[in-house]
Design a protein around this motif. Structure first.
Motif, PDB file in Angstrom:
ATOM      1  N   LEU A  26       0.779  -1.130  -0.132  1.00  0.00           N
ATOM      2  CA  LEU A  26       0.011   0.163  -0.026  1.00  0.00           C
ATOM      3  C   LEU A  26       0.849   1.244  -0.161  1.00  0.00           C
ATOM      4  N   LEU A  27       2.087   1.054   0.772  1.00  0.00           N
ATOM      5  CA  LEU A  27       2.929   2.417   0.804  1.00  0.00           C
ATOM      6  C   LEU A  27       3.421   2.857  -0.433  1.00  0.00           C
ATOM      7  N   VAL A  29       0.152   4.012  -3.297  1.00  0.00           N
ATOM      8  CA  VAL A  29      -0.404   5.185  -2.930  1.00  0.00           C
ATOM      9  C   VAL A  29       0.493   6.241  -3.161  1.00  0.00           C
ATOM     10  N   THR A  54      -0.180  10.179  -2.334  1.00  0.00           N
ATOM     11  CA  THR A  54       0.422  10.864  -1.370  1.00  0.00           C
ATOM     12  C   THR A  54       1.062  12.073  -1.759  1.00  0.00           C
ATOM     13  N   PRO A  61      -0.600   7.124   3.531  1.00  0.00           N
ATOM     14  CA  PRO A  61      -0.911   5.569   3.855  1.00  0.00           C
ATOM     15  C   PRO A  61      -1.100   5.136   4.999  1.00  0.00           C
TER      16      PRO A  61
END
Length: 218
Positions: free
Chosen positions: A72-73, A76, A80, A96
């Motif tokens: 996910l980091l 996104v 971000t 995140p």
């Protein structure tokens, strides 16, 4: 590296971790509560039954929960950058962290609200309470201890997530452990970081348990 230098690094890392976890926990509490309430309201037999809406919302929540945080980091990163203008640092890590924690807490909220006895809701309905009153003064009030316990679990999960955010330069204790403890082989920094994270989690759990006990015996 001297212990005074280690303590200075720990102090900075703890402040950054506290900021990341604190802000993301606040945003998660609001977002997760809204999503969890909607899941309960729109379910079959709910106060605002809408099975298609419930199904879509449930699917989004399930997808969010199924993604490993480290993936996910990375996934996104464009979002971000659009939100905070950068992908590095504590402010960037909050995005995140919040996205990853909201689905987790939403399911906890849904479970807690479903545990409220149906006869309590029925009694409030019979007395002429509106949907808003039932949600605010019956469901949320009755489920408050469980919600606080769930939020405590979520905050502890956020501490773990924040440590992983250090992999992509998110700052905090995780970043400290990676840059000094792993990349520079500073064993004392790694040990001190682990101890600091354990203490952080214990403090969160103690505060959460205290609040739950007080709410349960009010």
């Amino acid at each position: 590296m001297t212990w005074s230098e280690v303590l200075e690094l720990l102090n900075l890392g703890a402040q950054e971790t506290g900021w990341m976890v604190g802000v993301s926990a606040l945003l998660t509490a609001v977002g997760g509560l809204l999503v969890g309430v909607l899941l309960v309201l729109t379910a079959r037999g709910g106060l605002l039954p809408a099975p298609p809406v419930n199904a879509v919302l449930g699917l989004i929540v399930n997808v969010g929960r199924s993604l490993p945080f480290i993936i996910l980091l990375v996934a996104v990163i464009p979002f971000t950058r659009a939100v905070v203008g950068t992908t590095i640092g504590t402010d960037a890590a909050i995005v995140p962290l919040t996205i990853g924690a909201i689905p987790f807490f939403a399911r906890i909220v849904e479970s807690a609200l479903r545990e409220v006895p149906a006869d309590v809701v029925a009694a409030a309905t019979a007395m002429g309470a509106t949907r808003r009153q039932i949600v605010g003064k019956v469901l949320l009030r009755e489920a408050l201890p469980a919600l606080v316990a769930g939020l405590t679990i979520t905050v502890i999960a956020l501490v773990g997530y924040s440590a992983m955010a250090g992999v992509v330069g998110g700052g905090g204790l995780g970043d400290l452990a990676i840059r000094y403890g792993y990349q520079r082989f500073e064993t004392e920094v790694m040990i001190a970081t682990v101890v600091a994270l354990v203490v952080f989690v214990q403090l969160v759990q103690m505060v959460g348990d205290l609040l739950v006990r007080r709410l349960s015996h009010r």
